[in-house]
Design an enzyme around this catalytic site. Structure first.
Site, PDB file in Angstrom:
ATOM      1  N   ASP A 128     -13.239  -3.534  28.401  1.00 17.79           N
ATOM      2  CA  ASP A 128     -14.377  -2.751  28.739  1.00 17.79           C
ATOM      3  C   ASP A 128     -14.735  -2.101  27.432  1.00 17.79           C
ATOM      4  O   ASP A 128     -13.812  -2.281  26.542  1.00 17.79           O
ATOM      5  CB  ASP A 128     -14.262  -1.514  29.624  1.00 17.79           C
ATOM      6  CG  ASP A 128     -15.445  -0.517  29.721  1.00 17.79           C
ATOM      7  OD1 ASP A 128     -16.639  -0.853  29.639  1.00 17.79           O
ATOM      8  OD2 ASP A 128     -15.180   0.849  29.966  1.00 17.79           O
ATOM      9  N   LYS A 129     -15.859  -1.587  26.995  1.00 20.49           N
ATOM     10  CA  LYS A 129     -16.212  -1.209  25.718  1.00 20.49           C
ATOM     11  C   LYS A 129     -16.139   0.463  25.772  1.00 20.49           C
ATOM     12  O   LYS A 129     -15.319   1.004  24.940  1.00 20.49           O
ATOM     13  CB  LYS A 129     -17.494  -1.783  25.223  1.00 20.49           C
ATOM     14  CG  LYS A 129     -17.869  -1.175  23.891  1.00 20.49           C
ATOM     15  CD  LYS A 129     -19.227  -1.490  23.321  1.00 20.49           C
ATOM     16  CE  LYS A 129     -20.270  -0.645  23.715  1.00 20.49           C
ATOM     17  NZ  LYS A 129     -20.129   0.820  23.318  1.00 20.49           N
TER      18      LYS A 129
ATOM     19  N   PHE B 264     -28.769  10.873  38.417  1.00 18.28           N
ATOM     20  CA  PHE B 264     -28.614   9.717  38.111  1.00 18.28           C
ATOM     21  C   PHE B 264     -28.201   8.668  39.203  1.00 18.28           C
ATOM     22  O   PHE B 264     -27.107   9.057  39.683  1.00 18.28           O
ATOM     23  CB  PHE B 264     -27.885   9.561  36.869  1.00 18.28           C
ATOM     24  CG  PHE B 264     -27.397   8.206  36.384  1.00 18.28           C
ATOM     25  CD1 PHE B 264     -28.475   7.469  35.754  1.00 18.28           C
ATOM     26  CD2 PHE B 264     -26.525   7.279  36.844  1.00 18.28           C
ATOM     27  CE1 PHE B 264     -28.128   6.227  35.515  1.00 18.28           C
ATOM     28  CE2 PHE B 264     -26.097   6.107  36.542  1.00 18.28           C
ATOM     29  CZ  PHE B 264     -27.033   5.453  35.699  1.00 18.28           C
TER      30      PHE B 264
ATOM     31  N   LYS C  83     -35.110  11.296  32.008  1.00 17.18           N
ATOM     32  CA  LYS C  83     -34.370  10.567  31.012  1.00 17.18           C
ATOM     33  C   LYS C  83     -33.620   9.764  31.649  1.00 17.18           C
ATOM     34  O   LYS C  83     -33.177   9.628  32.680  1.00 17.18           O
ATOM     35  CB  LYS C  83     -33.629  11.679  30.116  1.00 17.18           C
ATOM     36  CG  LYS C  83     -32.213  12.226  30.828  1.00 17.18           C
ATOM     37  CD  LYS C  83     -31.301  12.808  29.973  1.00 17.18           C
ATOM     38  CE  LYS C  83     -30.110  13.614  30.756  1.00 17.18           C
ATOM     39  NZ  LYS C  83     -29.271  14.393  29.916  1.00 17.18           N
TER      40      LYS C  83
ATOM     41  N   THR D 228     -19.591  -5.299  29.051  1.00 17.01           N
ATOM     42  CA  THR D 228     -19.895  -3.843  28.756  1.00 17.01           C
ATOM     43  C   THR D 228     -21.325  -3.703  29.650  1.00 17.01           C
ATOM     44  O   THR D 228     -21.990  -4.807  29.779  1.00 17.01           O
ATOM     45  CB  THR D 228     -20.091  -3.446  27.652  1.00 17.01           C
ATOM     46  OG1 THR D 228     -20.569  -2.452  27.364  1.00 17.01           O
ATOM     47  CG2 THR D 228     -20.914  -4.458  26.416  1.00 17.01           C
TER      48      THR D 228
ATOM     49  N   ASP E   8     -23.460  -2.036  28.213  1.00 15.94           N
ATOM     50  CA  ASP E   8     -24.372  -1.756  26.877  1.00 15.94           C
ATOM     51  C   ASP E   8     -25.490  -2.733  26.615  1.00 15.94           C
ATOM     52  O   ASP E   8     -25.625  -3.842  27.101  1.00 15.94           O
ATOM     53  CB  ASP E   8     -23.799  -1.585  25.538  1.00 15.94           C
ATOM     54  CG  ASP E   8     -22.936  -0.245  25.455  1.00 15.94           C
ATOM     55  OD1 ASP E   8     -23.339   0.723  26.241  1.00 15.94           O
ATOM     56  OD2 ASP E   8     -22.059  -0.315  24.551  1.00 15.94           O
TER      57      ASP E   8
ATOM     58  N   LYS F  92     -18.043  -7.759  36.703  1.00 17.54           N
ATOM     59  CA  LYS F  92     -16.803  -7.861  35.884  1.00 17.54           C
ATOM     60  C   LYS F  92     -15.472  -8.244  36.598  1.00 17.54           C
ATOM     61  O   LYS F  92     -14.797  -9.152  36.021  1.00 17.54           O
ATOM     62  CB  LYS F  92     -16.493  -6.277  35.541  1.00 17.54           C
ATOM     63  CG  LYS F  92     -17.384  -5.335  34.332  1.00 17.54           C
ATOM     64  CD  LYS F  92     -16.672  -4.272  34.210  1.00 17.54           C
ATOM     65  CE  LYS F  92     -17.753  -3.329  32.937  1.00 17.54           C
ATOM     66  NZ  LYS F  92     -17.271  -2.198  32.763  1.00 17.54           N
TER      67      LYS F  92
ATOM     68  N   ASP G 186     -14.328   0.103  36.244  1.00 18.08           N
ATOM     69  CA  ASP G 186     -13.480  -0.886  35.831  1.00 18.08           C
ATOM     70  C   ASP G 186     -12.443  -1.039  36.534  1.00 18.08           C
ATOM     71  O   ASP G 186     -11.482  -1.943  36.508  1.00 18.08           O
ATOM     72  CB  ASP G 186     -12.932  -0.393  34.449  1.00 18.08           C
ATOM     73  CG  ASP G 186     -13.938  -0.189  33.403  1.00 18.08           C
ATOM     74  OD1 ASP G 186     -14.882  -0.827  33.072  1.00 18.08           O
ATOM     75  OD2 ASP G 186     -13.453   0.872  32.605  1.00 18.08           O
TER      76      ASP G 186
END
Length: 1183
Positions: free
Chosen positions: A466-467, A617, A640, A755, A757, A865, A889
Site C-alpha cells: 500500500d502507499k 463519506f 468536499k 494505491t 491515489d 488489491k 489492506d
C-alpha cells in the site's frame, strides 16, 4: 457491485443531529475520510454475465450489506425491554456476559488436544508403528520404549498448549470478575461483569471500560454526546462520538420506570454497523452505529453515560470477531513433504528387500530352522518338541515386512517437527528483539504473529505494498490551496508568523491549536477581509467548509502555563485533522462541536452554526457533505471530495475559467505527490431544504434498505455546486523508504505498489521513493473498455519483447556496471483492472507484469488489491508478501503468502490480520535481507541434516540385518535407539538452527544480492537432497563395515559392537554438523560436544543396569585400543571424502555466500586489489 464498506448498513441520523460515528471501512478507505482525492475507486471484478470474484468479501462488509437490505422481522430481531431483564430473557434466554476464550476444559483437554495433534499425518504413522510393536509377533523393541518418542512429542506439545490455555483462562477470570454499576430496583449497585444480563441498565463513568455492547440512553452532556476510545477494539486511539437519543436523554431511570423497547438485529460480526429501532412512549426511532458502544471501548471526556445491554458475552461484536491470524504453511515445509514421501518409498524399499531376502533365506534353510541360532530354535521346555514361534513361510514374510517398518521407522524423522517448532520460536525471539526493527516513534517492537512461516521470509519474490501510511507517514501537512482559480502556496511562510496567527483569546485564556501549519501570508490577509468583496466571501466559505465539513472533535488540553490551552483535533482521518488545523491557522478555529451545532472562532469572533444534516463519506460517492444553518435562517450546503466525484457535480454554467484553473492546479499538485480535495457549495432555499429534510427522515427511519435510501438522499442534494477551490496535502515518505525499495530491487524482489491515489500522485511518489527511475520505460494502461484494454496490453507485450535485451533484473548495482538491461514500469489504473481481473486478460496482464521491474496500480479498490495478489499467486510458485497499514489492506494481507501489518495512523486492523507486524516500511529490509535469509538458510540446512541424521542410523541397522539372516534383531540397544533422536543428536541441530549465521548483518545489508540464495532455493532443493543421501550411504557403510572388518574373527558380542556403532554414529553426525557451523559460540560448543559426552554417559548408564541386555558391555569393549582406533577410523573414512569434495567445490565453484564469507573473514585474498564482488543473477536456476 461488490459491497465495499460496512458503513452502508448503518448510516442514519436525526434530521437535526449529525452522525460522526466511527465507521471505518474494513476494505475501503473511510479511514482516509472526507472524500480524499486518492480514495479508492470502488469497482467490482464482475461484469454483466460473469460471476464476480469475491476476494475478502466475507465478514463484516457482506454482513453489513445483507442487514441493510432486509427488514428486521420479529423472528430475525432481538427484543430488549429496557430495565427489565427478566422479560427480555423470558422468551429466549440470551447469552450471559461471561466470556470464555480458552479452548479446553479439564475434561476435554486430553481428547481434544490429542485429536488436534493427530491432524499431522506423521503422528498417525508413528502411532500405528507403536501399536504394531505391541503385538507379540512383531515386538522388535520393548513395548514401552516404542511409545516413548511419540509420547514425548505429544507431551511437549500438550504442555505448551495447556500453558497457553491456562493463560487464557486466567485472563478470562480477571475479565469476568471486573465490577460494573448496574441499575437494580432504582439504584446503581456494583455487579460482576459475568452476571450482567441483556436488558439491564449500566452506568459507565469516565475512563471506564464498557462491559458489553450497549445502546446509549443518556450521557452527562446535555446533547447526549459521548466520546469513546476504541483502542482495545481496533487499536485506534482517536476519539469517536456516540449519541443518545434526545427522547431517552431526558429520562431518569433511577426515578422512573422506563417504558422503552429496543428491536435490533441479531448478533453479528460487523463492528462498524448496527441496525435497530427504539420505541419510547409509543414513538419509534431508528438506531444506528452512532448509538451503540461496543464492549472493550473506554468512555473518555464524558463524566458518565447510561446504556442498556443489548449483546452480552459471546454475542458481543468484539467476541464474535475474536480470531487469530490466518493459519499458513511455509513453502519449505510443503516442499519437505515431497522428500518425506521419497524417504517413505525408500523405507518401503528397504522393508521389501529385507522381507524378500528373508523369504529366500527361509526357503533355503527351512529344514534347519529348529536348530538355527538367532532365528527359530527348538522349544523342549515342556518335554515335547514343537517349532518355536514359527508361523509358516507366508506369515513370516508379512511379519518380517511389518517388523522392518518398525525397525526402520526412524527414517521418517518425528523429532524434526518439534525441532522446527522450537527453532522457529528461537528465531522469532531474536526477530522481536532486533533493535533495527524497533520503532522509537511509536515505541512498538516487531511482532511475530505466525510462528510457522519464518523461513518464507527468505524466499519472497513479490512485495505488494500500500502507499498511504505504508510508504508514507500518513501524517498530513496542509501545503497548498486553490481558491477562485488562484494558487496559494504556503512555502514562504515562517513559523514565527504562524504562532501569532494561531492564538485566540477568550475570557483571559489563550487558545491555540496543537499543530502548527505553514500559511501563505497573502491568503491569510485575504481571509481577514471577510465580506468586503466577492473574493472575500469565497475565501470565507472555503475555510468555513474546511472547519465544518468533517467529523472532528475538538479537545482542550492543559499546558504548563495555566493561561494557555491547546486545542487538539481528534478524528478518524489524518486528512480531516490536517484540513481543520489549516482552517485554524487561517483564523477559522473549530472550538466546539455538539450533536446539533458547531462553534467556530473566525478571527476572534465566535460564531455558532446549526448542523442541520451531515452525509458522511462513503466509497460510492467519494465525498461528504454538511448542511449548516446560519443565524439569519439561511441554509448552505458544503461538499468536499475526490475530484473524480466532485467535478461532475459542479455547475458548468458558473465560472468556467475558475473550473479550468482549478483542474490545472489539481494536476500540478498531484504531479508533485500531493493529495487533493475539491471543495464546493451551494445555497439551499426553504423548499429544497424541506424536501431534503422530509426525504432524509424517511430514509433514516426506514426498516429496509436504509443505507441505499440515505445514499440516494445525499446524491439528490449534492449537485449544481459552485466550486470554491481545492486543497493539497502532503503525505511525506517514511524515513528510509527510497533506500529500502532500492535494496529490495537489488535483491531481486519485485515491488508492486497498489494505491487508491490518482495516477499523477502515484507516479510522483514512485519517483521520490526510487520505485521509478529515469531510465525506466513506462507502460501506462489507462482504458475505459475491455477491447481498448486488450489492445493496450497486446501492444505493451510486443514493445516489451522488442526492448528486452536480457531477461530478469540487473543485479549488479555498482556504478561502474557496463551493461544495464532495459527495465519497464507498468502503471495501470483501477478501471482497467476491472476488465483485466474479470476476463481472459489476466494471463496477458501477468505476462506483461512479469517482464516489468515495477508495477504501479492506481485507483485500486480493496478487493482488487486481493485480486492482484491472487493473480500472481496462482500463476507462479514464487512467494508473495503484502504490506499495508489500513483496514482496506486486510484482504490483500490475508491473500498473500505472508502478510505484514504496519502499526500506523489507520488503526490496527491490518496488524490484527497479519502474520508479522512492525512500525515502519524500512524494517522490511532487515526483516527479509537479514532475518529472512538467516531463517531460510538455517531451516533448509536443518531439514536436510535431519534427513541425513536419521537415514544413517537406519542404514546401519539395515546393514546389520543383512548379516544376521534378516531376522531384524538389532545390535543397538533399544533404549539408545529411542534416545538417539531425543538426547543424543536433537539439541545441536536446534541450537545451530537458532544461532548459526552464515553471514553478518552488515554484509547482508551491503550486498542485497545475497538474498538471491533463497530465491534460487540454494539451501534446500532436490539436488542437495540426493547428494546428502549419497553421502549418507557412504558414511553408513564406513560406520558399519570398519568395526565389522576390525572385529572379524573375534569373540566380540552383539551388545559391545552395538555400543561401538551407537557412539560412532553420534560422534559422526555431530562432527558432520560441526563442519558446517559458521559462527561458533559457547552455546554451540556446549550443545555439540555436550551431546557426544551425554551419549557416552547414557551408554555407560544403560550398560550398568543388570536387567538390560548387554550388561557391562561398554566397560569391556572400551578397555581395548581397537575400540578407539575403530572410532577414529570411522570418522576419518566417513568424513574425508566429504571434506575433500566440500573443499574442491567451495574453491573452484564458490557460491555468493561462500565468497562473501571469505571476504568477510579475510578481506579478499584472491584479489588483493580489493575489487568488487561479482554476484550471480538472482534469477538463475537452482545450483
Amino acid at each position: 457491485m461488490e459491497p465495499s464498506t460496512p458503513l452502508d448498513s448503518s448510516s442514519n441520523m436525526d434530521s437535526f443531529m449529525f452522525d460522526s460515528s466511527s465507521r471505518r471501512s474494513t476494505v475501503s478507505i473511510h479511514s482516509r475520510s472526507s472524500g480524499v482525492i486518492n480514495s479508492t475507486r470502488e469497482v467490482s471484478f464482475g461484469h454483466s454475465g460473469s460471476k464476480p470474484v469475491r476476494y475478502g468479501s466475507k465478514g463484516a462488509e457482506s454482513e453489513a450489506l445483507s442487514m441493510s437490505q432486509k427488514e428486521i422481522s420479529d423472528e430475525d430481531a432481538r427484543l430488549v425491554y429496557v430495565d427489565d431483564p427478566d422479560k427480555t430473557n423470558d422468551m429466549l434466554e440470551f447469552a450471559g456476559n461471561s466470556i470464555l476464550t480458552g479452548k479446553y476444559s479439564i475434561f476435554t483437554f486430553l481428547p481434544r488436544n490429542l485429536f488436534e495433534q493427530f491432524h499431522r499425518v506423521a503422528y498417525i504413522y508413528f502411532l500405528v508403528i507403536a501399536i504394531l510393536n505391541q503385538l507379540p509377533q512383531l515386538a522388535v523393541f520393548g513395548r514401552g520404549v516404542s511409545i516413548l518418542p511419540l509420547a514425548f512429542v505429544l507431551l511437549v506439545t500438550g504442555v505448551k498448549d495447556a500453558f497457553e490455555d491456562w493463560r487464557r483462562h486466567r485472563s478470562d477470570k480477571i475479565e469476568n470478575n471486573r465490577l460494573g454499576l448496574i441499575l437494580v430496583n432504582g439504584q446503581f449497585l456494583e455487579k460482576k461483569w459475568k452476571h450482567i444480563r441483556v436488558g439491564e441498565v449500566i452506568k459507565i463513568r469516565a475512563n471506564e471500560t464498557i462491559p458489553c455492547d450497549i445502546v446509549l440512553l443518556s450521557t452527562s452532556d446535555p446533547t447526549g454526546v459521548a466520546y469513546v476510545q476504541t483502542l482495545n477494539l481496533d487499536g485506534e486511539s482517536n476519539l469517536k462520538t456516540r449519541y443518545a437519543k434526545q427522547e431517552t436523554q431526558s429520562k431518569l431511570p433511577e426515578k422512573e420506570k422506563l417504558d422503552v423497547l429496543i428491536k435490533c438485529e441479531k448478533p453479528n460480526r460487523n463492528i462498524y454497523g448496527f441496525q435497530g429501532n427504539i420505541e419510547v412512549d409509543g414513538k419509534r426511532l431508528s438506531l444506528g452505529s452512532s448509538n451503540i458502544v461496543l464492549r472493550g471501548c473506554e468512555l473518555k471526556n464524558t463524566n458518565w453515560a447510561l446504556g442498556v445491554a443489548v449483546y452480552c458475552g459471546r454475542d458481543t461484536k468484539a467476541m464474535l470477531n475474536s480470531s487469530g491470524a490466518p493459519s499458513k504453511r511455509s513453502l519449505l515445509e510443503t516442499r519437505m513433504n515431497s522428500e518425506i514421501i521419497m524417504l517413505s518409498f525408500f523405507l518401503v524399499a528397504l522393508c521389501i528387500v529385507t522381507s524378500v531376502c528373508a523369504a529366500v533365506w527361509l526357503k533355503r534353510h527351512k529344514d534347519e530352522l529348529n536348530l538355527m541360532p538367532y532365528y527359530r530354535k527348538l522349544d523342549v521346555s515342556e518335554g515335547k518338541e514343537e517349532s518355536y514361534k514359527y508361523y509358516g513361510w507366508v506369515l513370516e514374510i508379512v511379519f518380517t515386512f511389518l517388523m522392518s517398518v518398525i525397525v526402520y521407522q526412524v527414517m521418517i524423522p518425528i523429532s524434526l517437527y518439534i525441532s522446527m517448532e522450537l527453532v522457529r520460536v528461537g528465531q522469532a525471539y531474536f526477530m522481536i528483539g532486533d533493535s533495527r526493527m524497533y520503532d522509537k516513534a511509536t515505541e512498538s517492537k516487531f511482532q511475530c504473529r505466525a510462528l510457522n512461516i519464518n523461513e518464507d521470509l527468505g524466499q519472497i519474490k513479490y512485495v505488494f505494498s500500500d502507499k498511504t501510511g505504508t510508504l508514507t507517514e500518513n501524517k498530513m501537512e496542509f501545503q497548498c490551496a486553490s481558491i477562485l482559480g488562484f494558487d496559494y502556496s504556503s512555502a514562504t511562510a515562517s513559523l514565527e508568523n504562524e504562532q501569532v496567527e494561531y492564538t485566540v483569546q477568550a475570557d483571559g485564556t489563550i487558545f491555540k491549536p496543537k499543530m502548527m501549519v505553514k500559511v501563505n501570508q497573502e491568503l491569510l490577509q485575504l481571509s481577514k477581509s471577510g465580506f468586503t468583496n466577492d473574493e472575500g466571501k469565497q475565501i470565507y466559505d472555503f475555510f468555513l467548509a474546511l472547519a465544518a465539513c468533517n467529523t472532528i472533535v475538538p479537545l482542550v488540553a492543559d499546558t504548563s502555563d495555566p493561561m494557555v490551552k491547546l486545542i487538539d483535533y481528534q478524528g478518524e482521518s489524518p486528512d480531516e485533522q490536517a484540513l481543520t488545523f489549516a482552517a485554524a491557522a487561517y483564523g477559522f478555529m473549530l472550538i466546539e462541536r455538539t450533536s446539533g451545532h458547531i462553534v467556530i472562532d473566525i478571527h476572534g469572533e465566535r460564531q455558532r452554526f446549526n448542523v442541520l444534516g451531515l452525509h458522511e463519506f462513503d466509497s460510492d460517492r467519494k465525498r461528504m457533505s454538511v448542511i449548516l444553518g446560519y443565524s439569519d435562517n439561511s441554509v448552505k450546503l458544503f461538499v468536499k471530495g475526490a475530484d473524480t466525484s466532485m467535478l461532475r457535480l459542479i455547475d458548468k454554467s458558473l465560472n468556467t475559467d475558475i473550473l479550468h484553473a482549478t483542474k490545472s492546479h489539481l494536476h500540478t499538485y498531484s504531479s508533485v505527490g500531493l493529495r487533493t480535495l475539491v471543495i464546493g457549495t451551494r445555497d439551499l432555499d426553504a423548499s429544497e431544504f424541506e424536501q431534503w429534510q422530509s426525504s432524509f427522515e424517511v430514509a433514516s427511519t426506514a426498516l429496509m434498505g436504509r443505507a441505499a435510501l440515505l445514499r440516494k438522499v445525499a446524491i439528490n442534494i449534492e449537485n449544481k455546486l459552485c466550486i470554491l477551490g481545492a486543497t493539497a496535502i502532503e503525505d511525506k515518505l517514511q524515513q528510509g523508504v527510497p533506500e529500502s525499495i532500492e535494496s529490495l530491487r537489488i535483491a531481486g524482489i519485485k515491488v508492486w505498489v497498489l494505491t487508491g491515489d490518482k495516477q499523477e500522485t502515484a507516479i510522483s511518489i514512485g519517483y521520490s521513493s526510487r520505485l521509478l527511475t529515469s531510465n525506466m520505460i513506462q507502460i501506462i494502461i489507462n482504458t475505459n473498455n475491455r477491447e481498448s484494454c486488450r489492445r493496450h496490453l497486446q501492444d505493451a507485450l510486443v514493445m516489451s519483447r522488442q526492448h528486452m535485451t536480457t531477461p530478469g533484473v540487473t543485479h549488479n548495482s555498482e556504478e561502474g556496471s557496463d551493461s544495464v538491461s532495459t527495465s519497464f514500469a507498468l502503471i495501470v489504473d483501477g478501471t482497467s483492472l476491472v476488465y483485466i481481473l474479470d476476463s481472459e486478460l489476466e494471463e496477458e496482464f501477468f505476462q506483461l507484469a512479469s517482464r516489468c521491474s515495477v508495477v504501479l496500480c492506481c485507483r485500486v479498490a480493496p478487493l482488487q488489491k486481493a485480486g492482484i495478489v491472487a493473480l500472481v499467486k496462482h500463476r507462479t510458485d514464487d512467494m508473495t508478501l503484502a504490506i499495508g497499514d489500513g483496514a482496506n489492506d486486510v484482504s490483500m494481507i490475508q491473500m498473500a503468502d505472508i502478510g505484514v501489518g504496519i502499526s500506523g495512523q489507520e488503526g490496527r486492523q491490518a496488524v490484527m490480520a497479519s502474520d508479522f507486524a512492525m512500525g515502519q516500511f524500512r524494517f522490511l529490509v532487515p526483516l527479509l535481507l537479514i532475518h529472512g535469509h538467516w531463517n531460510y538458510q538455517r531451516l533448509g540446512y536443518m531439514i536436510t541434516y535431519n534427513f541425513y541424521r536419521n537415514a544413517i542410523f537406519v542404514l546401519v541397522l539395515f546393514w546389520y540385518v543383512l548379516f544376521t539372516a534378516f531376522t531384524l534383531t538389532t545390535a543397538i540397544n533399544e533404549w539408545s535407539s529411542m534416545l538417539y533422536s531425543i538426547i543424543y543428536t536433537a539439541l545441536p541441530t536446534i541450537v545451530v538452527g537458532i544461532l548459526d549465521k552464515d553471514l553478518s548483518k552488515r554484509t547482508l545489508l551491503k550486498h542485497p544480492q545475497l538474498y538471491g540464495a533463497g530465491l534460487r532455493n540454494e539451501a534446500y532443493n532436490k539436488k542437495l537432497f540426493w547428494l546428502t543421501m549419497a553421502d549418507t550411504l557412504w558414511q553408513s557403510i564406513a560406520v558399519f563395515f570398519v568395526p565389522l572388518i576390525a572385529y572379524w574373527g573375534t569373540t566380540i558380542d552383539v551388545a559391545s559392537i552395538g555400543d561401538l556403532w551407537t557412539l560412532a554414529v553420534v560422534i559422526l553426525v555431530n562432527l558432520h554438523l560441526a563442519m558446517d557451523v559458521i559462527r561458533w559460540n559457547w552455546i554451540t560448543h556446549a550443545a555439540i560436544w555436550g551431546s557426544i559426552i551425554a551419549t557416552f554417559i547414557c551408554v555407560i548408564v544403560i550398560d550398568a543396569i543388570p536387567v538390560f541386555p548387554g550388561y557391562w558391555a561398554i566397560f569391556d569393549v572400551a578397555g581395548t585400543a581397537l575400540f578407539w582406533l575403530c572410532l577414529l577410523g570411522i570418522v576419518i573414512a566417513a568424513l574425508l571424502p566429504r571434506l575433500v569434495v566440500k573443499y574442491l567445490y567451495q574453491y573452484y565453484f564458490p557460491s555468493d555466500i561462500q565468497i562473501s564469507r571469505e571476504t568477510e573473514k579475510f578481506g579478499n585474498p584472491r584479489d588483493n586489489g580489493g575489487g568488487e564482488i561479482e554476484m550471480l543473477p538472482v534469477s538463475d536456476a537452482p545450483p
